[in-house]
Design an enzyme around this catalytic site. Sequence first.
Site, PDB file in Angstrom:
ATOM      1  CB  THR A 162      -4.078  -4.833   6.604  1.00 35.16           C
ATOM      2  OG1 THR A 162      -4.149  -6.084   5.955  1.00 35.16           O
ATOM      3  CG2 THR A 162      -2.701  -4.636   7.205  1.00 35.16           C
ATOM      4  CG  ASN A 207     -10.402  -1.566   3.604  1.00 38.54           C
ATOM      5  OD1 ASN A 207     -11.400  -0.845   3.650  1.00 38.54           O
ATOM      6  ND2 ASN A 207      -9.755  -1.792   2.487  1.00 38.54           N
ATOM      7  N   GLY A 264     -12.724 -16.273   6.444  1.00 36.66           N
ATOM      8  CA  GLY A 264     -12.123 -15.206   7.247  1.00 36.66           C
ATOM      9  C   GLY A 264     -12.695 -13.845   6.893  1.00 36.66           C
ATOM     10  CB  SER A 293      -0.965   0.000   1.193  1.00 38.18           C
ATOM     11  OG  SER A 293      -1.891  -1.041   1.030  1.00 38.18           O
ATOM     12  CE  LYS A 329      -8.440  -5.948   6.096  1.00 41.06           C
ATOM     13  NZ  LYS A 329      -8.607  -6.610   4.813  1.00 41.06           N
TER      14      LYS A 329
HETATM   15  P1  NDP Z   1      -8.223 -14.694   7.687  1.00 39.98           P
HETATM   16  O1  NDP Z   1      -7.061 -15.088   8.530  1.00 39.98           O
HETATM   17  O2  NDP Z   1      -9.269 -13.797   8.261  1.00 39.98           O
HETATM   18  O3  NDP Z   1      -8.997 -16.051   7.187  1.00 39.98           O
HETATM   19  C1  NDP Z   1      -8.302 -17.125   6.586  1.00 39.98           C
HETATM   20  C2  NDP Z   1      -9.296 -18.222   6.177  1.00 39.98           C
HETATM   21  O4  NDP Z   1      -8.571 -19.186   5.405  1.00 39.98           O
HETATM   22  C3  NDP Z   1      -9.919 -18.982   7.332  1.00 39.98           C
HETATM   23  O5  NDP Z   1     -11.235 -19.322   6.983  1.00 39.98           O
HETATM   24  C4  NDP Z   1      -9.032 -20.226   7.475  1.00 39.98           C
HETATM   25  O6  NDP Z   1      -9.738 -21.377   7.917  1.00 39.98           O
HETATM   26  C5  NDP Z   1      -8.639 -20.473   6.027  1.00 39.98           C
HETATM   27  N1  NDP Z   1      -7.290 -21.049   5.893  1.00 39.98           N
HETATM   28  C6  NDP Z   1      -6.137 -20.571   6.396  1.00 39.98           C
HETATM   29  N2  NDP Z   1      -5.094 -21.300   5.965  1.00 39.98           N
HETATM   30  C7  NDP Z   1      -5.625 -22.293   5.192  1.00 39.98           C
HETATM   31  C8  NDP Z   1      -5.064 -23.383   4.476  1.00 39.98           C
HETATM   32  N3  NDP Z   1      -3.747 -23.597   4.459  1.00 39.98           N
HETATM   33  N4  NDP Z   1      -5.896 -24.205   3.800  1.00 39.98           N
HETATM   34  C9  NDP Z   1      -7.231 -23.996   3.809  1.00 39.98           C
HETATM   35  N5  NDP Z   1      -7.835 -22.983   4.479  1.00 39.98           N
HETATM   36  C10 NDP Z   1      -7.033 -22.137   5.159  1.00 39.98           C
HETATM   37  O7  NDP Z   1      -7.597 -14.086   6.353  1.00 39.98           O
HETATM   38  P2  NDP Z   1      -8.245 -13.017   5.343  1.00 39.98           P
HETATM   39  O8  NDP Z   1      -9.621 -13.448   4.986  1.00 39.98           O
HETATM   40  O9  NDP Z   1      -8.072 -11.656   5.863  1.00 39.98           O
HETATM   41  O10 NDP Z   1      -7.241 -13.158   4.076  1.00 39.98           O
HETATM   42  C11 NDP Z   1      -7.193 -14.327   3.303  1.00 39.98           C
HETATM   43  C12 NDP Z   1      -6.156 -14.142   2.202  1.00 39.98           C
HETATM   44  O11 NDP Z   1      -6.568 -13.111   1.312  1.00 39.98           O
HETATM   45  C13 NDP Z   1      -4.778 -13.720   2.729  1.00 39.98           C
HETATM   46  O12 NDP Z   1      -3.788 -14.434   2.025  1.00 39.98           O
HETATM   47  C14 NDP Z   1      -4.701 -12.241   2.428  1.00 39.98           C
HETATM   48  O13 NDP Z   1      -3.372 -11.802   2.230  1.00 39.98           O
HETATM   49  C15 NDP Z   1      -5.516 -12.167   1.131  1.00 39.98           C
HETATM   50  N6  NDP Z   1      -6.122 -10.846   0.903  1.00 39.98           N
HETATM   51  C16 NDP Z   1      -5.887 -10.195  -0.286  1.00 39.98           C
HETATM   52  C17 NDP Z   1      -6.466  -8.965  -0.545  1.00 39.98           C
HETATM   53  C18 NDP Z   1      -6.216  -8.280  -1.852  1.00 39.98           C
HETATM   54  O14 NDP Z   1      -6.474  -7.064  -1.957  1.00 39.98           O
HETATM   55  N7  NDP Z   1      -5.746  -8.973  -2.866  1.00 39.98           N
HETATM   56  C19 NDP Z   1      -7.341  -8.288   0.454  1.00 39.98           C
HETATM   57  C20 NDP Z   1      -7.549  -9.071   1.663  1.00 39.98           C
HETATM   58  C21 NDP Z   1      -6.946 -10.297   1.863  1.00 39.98           C
HETATM   59  P3  NDP Z   1     -10.051 -21.669   9.486  1.00 39.98           P
HETATM   60  O15 NDP Z   1     -11.290 -20.875   9.816  1.00 39.98           O
HETATM   61  O16 NDP Z   1     -10.270 -23.122   9.511  1.00 39.98           O
HETATM   62  O17 NDP Z   1      -8.847 -21.207  10.258  1.00 39.98           O
END
Ligand code: NDP
Length: 260
Positions: free
Chosen positions: A57, A82, A119, A15, A61
């Site tokens: 981030t 955000n 997530g 960013s 959030k």
């Molecule tokens: P969170 O930590 O809030 O949620 C992660 C989710 O993924 C959870 O549901 C978790 O499951 C699941 N998870 C984690 N690791 C694994 C794995 N190895 N295999 C399967 N499921 C998995 O993260 P965010 O939602 O904030 O972000 C998710 C991704 O998106 C990140 O990589 C982030 O960098 C990216 N992102 C990109 C953006 C962009 O602008 N391009 C904006 C926002 C995010 P469980 O509930 O079982 O733990």
Amino acid sequence: MQFAVVGNPINHSLSPLLHNYAFEVLGINAFYGRYCLDKEKDFRFLQTLGLKGANITIPFKEIAFSSCDETFGIAKKIQAVNTIVFCNNKIFGYNTDAMGFYECIASFKFKNTLILGAGGSAKALACILQEKNIDTTILNRSSERLTSFRGFETYTFDSFKPKKAYDLIINATPSGLENSFPIHKEQLIEILKQAQLAFDLVYGRETPFLQLAQSSKILIQDGKDMLVYQAILAFEIFMQSQGVVFDKNLLREAMKNFEL
Ligand code: NDP
């Protein structure tokens, strides 16, 4: 004017590069930095540091949402922000992730979407897709986070048996960063067969999810454009809060063409 992105970890955030480049192109005298926050705090402290606004981030959030005096648009539904701005000692909060994502897929006509992951970003995407009347199902490896998806069809890996074809499959897990698939490969192959587009929120690398989608001959997109669009929308909110007038087309052109 100073702004920052706040999170933990924060070193990887692109960013500052995007926003500082836009300031330079638009001739706006401002600076955008990064702030690594060690623990949850009332976000008012950022104002005392001289910031006019900030992007928030992982993992703050939701807590930032509770720090806001007022929130706008889809942020209320997602219960996460955000983007925040400080005005007359008040914190105003927005969520530009949701619309930033939607701008990436707005030219397609999707009927059924499957989101992998439950997530914060999955919640933002689910809310905007629902608002745009696109049927959305959530699939997560564990059940706990699924409880916050009221009004959606939700499954854990164990309970999932696809009853329909999904034309958009979104990987909203960080699995690509670990070079792994978000769900079992065999299950993913079946789901991808009927899809039009596979979208991975991770950017800057060809994830196993996108590689598999490409070998299934469907369109793929990574998270770079989403990152850029959410930054454009946040930038507009920052400047509007300060009464700065600028060329919006030039902003879009600059951020979209910026080599990340
Ligand atoms: P969170 O930590 O809030 O949620 C992660 C989710 O993924 C959870 O549901 C978790 O499951 C699941 N998870 C984690 N690791 C694994 C794995 N190895 N295999 C399967 N499921 C998995 O993260 P965010 O939602 O904030 O972000 C998710 C991704 O998106 C990140 O990589 C982030 O960098 C990216 N992102 C990109 C953006 C962009 O602008 N391009 C904006 C926002 C995010 P469980 O509930 O079982 O733990």
